[in-house]
Motif scaffolding. Sequence first.
Motif, PDB file in Angstrom:
ATOM      1  N   TYR A  49       0.835  -1.418  -0.016  1.00 48.60           N
ATOM      2  CA  TYR A  49       0.014   0.046  -0.013  1.00 48.60           C
ATOM      3  C   TYR A  49       0.830   1.245   0.014  1.00 48.60           C
ATOM      4  CZ  TYR A  49      -4.643  -1.849   0.753  1.00 48.60           C
ATOM      5  OH  TYR A  49      -5.892  -2.543   0.572  1.00 48.60           O
ATOM      6  N   GLY A  50       1.824   1.060   0.623  1.00 51.07           N
ATOM      7  CA  GLY A  50       2.720   2.563   0.769  1.00 51.07           C
ATOM      8  C   GLY A  50       2.004   3.486   1.459  1.00 51.07           C
ATOM      9  N   TYR A  51       1.508   3.282   2.502  1.00 50.95           N
ATOM     10  CA  TYR A  51       0.256   4.126   3.033  1.00 50.95           C
ATOM     11  C   TYR A  51       1.024   5.048   3.832  1.00 50.95           C
ATOM     12  CZ  TYR A  51      -2.869   5.334   6.635  1.00 50.95           C
ATOM     13  OH  TYR A  51      -3.931   6.143   7.572  1.00 50.95           O
ATOM     14  N   GLU A  52       0.534   6.443   3.458  1.00 53.42           N
ATOM     15  CA  GLU A  52       0.804   7.738   4.309  1.00 53.42           C
ATOM     16  C   GLU A  52      -0.453   8.401   4.963  1.00 53.42           C
ATOM     17  OE1 GLU A  52       3.390  10.710   2.695  1.00 53.42           O
ATOM     18  OE2 GLU A  52       4.078   9.055   1.263  1.00 53.42           O
ATOM     19  N   ALA A  53      -0.643   8.241   6.133  1.00 49.09           N
ATOM     20  CA  ALA A  53      -1.883   8.737   6.650  1.00 49.09           C
ATOM     21  C   ALA A  53      -1.863  10.439   6.452  1.00 49.09           C
ATOM     22  CB  ALA A  53      -2.007   8.585   8.440  1.00 49.09           C
ATOM     23  N   GLY A  54      -3.263  10.778   6.305  1.00 48.73           N
ATOM     24  CA  GLY A  54      -3.417  12.359   6.071  1.00 48.73           C
ATOM     25  C   GLY A  54      -4.427  12.763   7.147  1.00 48.73           C
ATOM     26  N   THR A  55      -5.713  13.267   6.383  1.00 46.48           N
ATOM     27  CA  THR A  55      -6.572  13.912   7.388  1.00 46.48           C
ATOM     28  C   THR A  55      -7.655  12.933   7.460  1.00 46.48           C
ATOM     29  OG1 THR A  55      -7.415  14.979   5.776  1.00 46.48           O
ATOM     30  CG2 THR A  55      -6.138  16.195   6.979  1.00 46.48           C
ATOM     31  N   PHE A  56      -8.454  13.161   8.737  1.00 46.73           N
ATOM     32  CA  PHE A  56      -9.801  12.129   8.873  1.00 46.73           C
ATOM     33  C   PHE A  56     -10.894  13.155   9.009  1.00 46.73           C
ATOM     34  CE2 PHE A  56      -6.406   9.484  10.512  1.00 46.73           C
ATOM     35  CZ  PHE A  56      -6.614   8.128  10.118  1.00 46.73           C
ATOM     36  N   SER A  57     -12.216  12.744   8.693  1.00 44.05           N
ATOM     37  CA  SER A  57     -13.315  13.607   8.888  1.00 44.05           C
ATOM     38  C   SER A  57     -13.813  12.951  10.519  1.00 44.05           C
ATOM     39  CB  SER A  57     -14.506  13.154   7.770  1.00 44.05           C
ATOM     40  OG  SER A  57     -14.788  11.838   8.208  1.00 44.05           O
ATOM     41  N   LYS A  58     -14.729  13.772  10.698  1.00 39.26           N
ATOM     42  CA  LYS A  58     -15.299  13.211  12.102  1.00 39.26           C
ATOM     43  C   LYS A  58     -16.117  11.959  11.903  1.00 39.26           C
ATOM     44  CE  LYS A  58     -17.549  16.009  14.815  1.00 39.26           C
ATOM     45  NZ  LYS A  58     -18.579  16.918  15.380  1.00 39.26           N
ATOM     46  N   LEU A  59     -16.211  11.266  12.905  1.00 35.41           N
ATOM     47  CA  LEU A  59     -16.881   9.915  12.643  1.00 35.41           C
ATOM     48  C   LEU A  59     -18.483  10.113  12.762  1.00 35.41           C
ATOM     49  CD1 LEU A  59     -16.294   6.630  13.014  1.00 35.41           C
ATOM     50  CD2 LEU A  59     -16.794   7.098  15.379  1.00 35.41           C
ATOM     51  N   ASP A  60     -19.122   9.668  11.736  1.00 34.20           N
ATOM     52  CA  ASP A  60     -20.603   9.872  11.783  1.00 34.20           C
ATOM     53  C   ASP A  60     -21.229   8.472  11.785  1.00 34.20           C
ATOM     54  OD1 ASP A  60     -22.653  11.206  11.202  1.00 34.20           O
ATOM     55  OD2 ASP A  60     -22.296  11.768   9.204  1.00 34.20           O
ATOM     56  N   SER A  61     -22.529   8.454  11.904  1.00 31.06           N
ATOM     57  CA  SER A  61     -23.336   7.510  11.812  1.00 31.06           C
ATOM     58  C   SER A  61     -23.633   7.076  10.446  1.00 31.06           C
ATOM     59  CB  SER A  61     -24.817   7.661  12.250  1.00 31.06           C
ATOM     60  OG  SER A  61     -24.739   8.187  13.724  1.00 31.06           O
TER      61      SER A  61
END
Length: 196
Positions: A49-61
């Motif tokens: 994957y070569g994953y690099e974390a970025g931004t997350f939204s708020k957790l939602d239903s």
Amino acid sequence: MHRKIKSLSLVCILLLLLYSGCNKTPHTPDEKAKALIVKLFAARKNHTYGYEAGTFSKLDSAFTTYQDDSTYKAYADNVSHYLDMSTAAFTELAAVGYTADTIKSEVKKKQAWKVMLKASAKQTMYNDSADFYSKKTTYIKNHYRPFFKGWKITHEYKANNAFGIPVSQKTTFYFNIPLTEITGPEDIVKFARNKL
């Protein structure tokens, strides 16, 4: 002796505070969701994957949609099936029609017309069936009542595409109700599970 007990109590409290401050276990639902995503990409064999974390939204239903309904899926499959059958009947009709124009014999021409009428009747029947199931899917779509099925969070990150080139991506991840596993998107979850 009294001082030693106080000192020992104070050291225990400080150690307990230090331990709780260092504890990396996610506590909030938001933290649990983010940790599950990072764990998915950071799994030992998921290096591709070569994953690099970025931004997350708020957790939602997350709620179900009419497309999750098994009856809707069955009716939609029927629509697709009957439209395919209609196309096949039309192809047969067109082929016989083209041949009928070139036939000189009246007897063979009549036989060709009978075949064409049968193919036309089949096509009409298939179109009617597709229309019947299409109306049922529309009814479900218009009257569907969603229900709570878990959680979702949108995550922007960099990961390798199918060619191994890092690209920016944005994915909405879905989780079960107790926030113990990622349930979607299906393609990412399947790929990750196959790599584990």
